[in-house]
Design an enzyme around this catalytic site. Sequence first.
Site, PDB file in Angstrom:
ATOM      1  N   CYS A 320       0.826  -1.207   0.000  1.00 28.79           N
ATOM      2  CA  CYS A 320       0.000   0.000   0.000  1.00 28.79           C
ATOM      3  C   CYS A 320       0.861   1.258   0.000  1.00 28.79           C
ATOM      4  O   CYS A 320       0.333   2.366   0.119  1.00 28.79           O
ATOM      5  CB  CYS A 320      -0.948   0.004   1.198  1.00 28.79           C
ATOM      6  SG  CYS A 320      -0.122  -0.062   2.799  1.00 28.79           S
ATOM      7  N   GLU A 354      -2.227   1.015  -4.470  1.00 29.56           N
ATOM      8  CA  GLU A 354      -1.842  -0.338  -4.081  1.00 29.56           C
ATOM      9  C   GLU A 354      -1.084  -0.927  -5.267  1.00 29.56           C
ATOM     10  O   GLU A 354      -1.443  -0.698  -6.426  1.00 29.56           O
ATOM     11  CB  GLU A 354      -3.091  -1.167  -3.793  1.00 29.56           C
ATOM     12  CG  GLU A 354      -2.878  -2.318  -2.856  1.00 29.56           C
ATOM     13  CD  GLU A 354      -3.216  -1.996  -1.410  1.00 29.56           C
ATOM     14  OE1 GLU A 354      -3.131  -2.915  -0.597  1.00 29.56           O
ATOM     15  OE2 GLU A 354      -3.538  -0.835  -1.115  1.00 29.56           O
TER      16      GLU A 354
END
Length: 362
Positions: A320, A354
């Site tokens: 992330c 992401e």
Amino acid sequence: MSRPQFDPSTYAAQLAEKKARLVELLAPFAAPEPQVFESPREHYRLRAEFRLWREDGTRHYAMFEAGDKYTPIFFDDFPIASLQINALMPKLKAAWQASEALSFKLFQVEFLTTLSGDALITLCYHRPLDAAWQLAAEQLAAELQVNIVGRSRGKRLVIGKDFVEEELQVAGRRFRYRQPEGAFTQPNGEVNQKMLGWAYEVLGPRDDDLLELYCGNGNFTLPLATRVRKVLATEISKSSVNAALANLADNGADNVSLVRLSAEELTEALNEVRPFRRLAGIDLKSYQFGSVFVDPPRAGMDPDTCELTRRFERILYISCNPETLAANIAQLSDTHQVTRCALFDQFPYTHHMESGVLLERR
């Protein structure tokens, strides 16, 4: 302060910027062109949290700019949130306006929904919750057909369930998930399905075993377990471990062993530095690990955990934070090379992204 602009016409440009940023960060490692997985332009977010702000005798849904707690931005709807959240927002507001038991010292509302249609509303109060609140909340839950959790200092009351149930499809198979109130879940359900499908395809069918670090509620564990002989999964959060155990049982994933250990503790166990009672009954030497799957927090893997992953032929990494991903790859690049790369646009209209890489031994 005016309401933030929401302009789906800018989506393609912001996604192109994210791709360029990821390509630049991974260029030193000769990474291949990333696959790009788009998000829906609107109604993609399955979670939303609002503070309530009282003005002209009425409580309004509100958010604030970072660093400014005193200038609310009011919302009657929220285009990035799921259609279900948008449908619930006016109904919930009408309910608290009509009920002193629901509105008295109510200061925050949280919505949690799923692609499969389940919903949970958390109501947060600066007062104890009493019998009058419970009766009103039970009536509201029945009217809205949702689960409700009431929170006040040191107390939590649950009307219905304290989790929502999700169904996600990966490679033609449906997986069921319990997602607890207050625990982390992927906010963008459509993109989450794409991430699961990518990880499933990249791992491929294996005849050896998988080590998974930071497994959370078993989001990736369930589909990846169908690709390998068996899985040893680790997670430190107690609520996530409990959810993962329930999800493994609900899906009949009997080839997974889950232990509540941090990545650092597992490193010590695998290196036989010290024993752990939480590993009782698990024979670490019986595993034939060919791959490791990691989905770490924003800080990435610490250096010792990074060194642990080096011993595996294949490292499947979901991140992330592309900056910490690049830093971890730099530590591993003398022994492993990036052979697959992907961008998952979990958070449209923000700088967050992401990403995923497969690293294979040189």
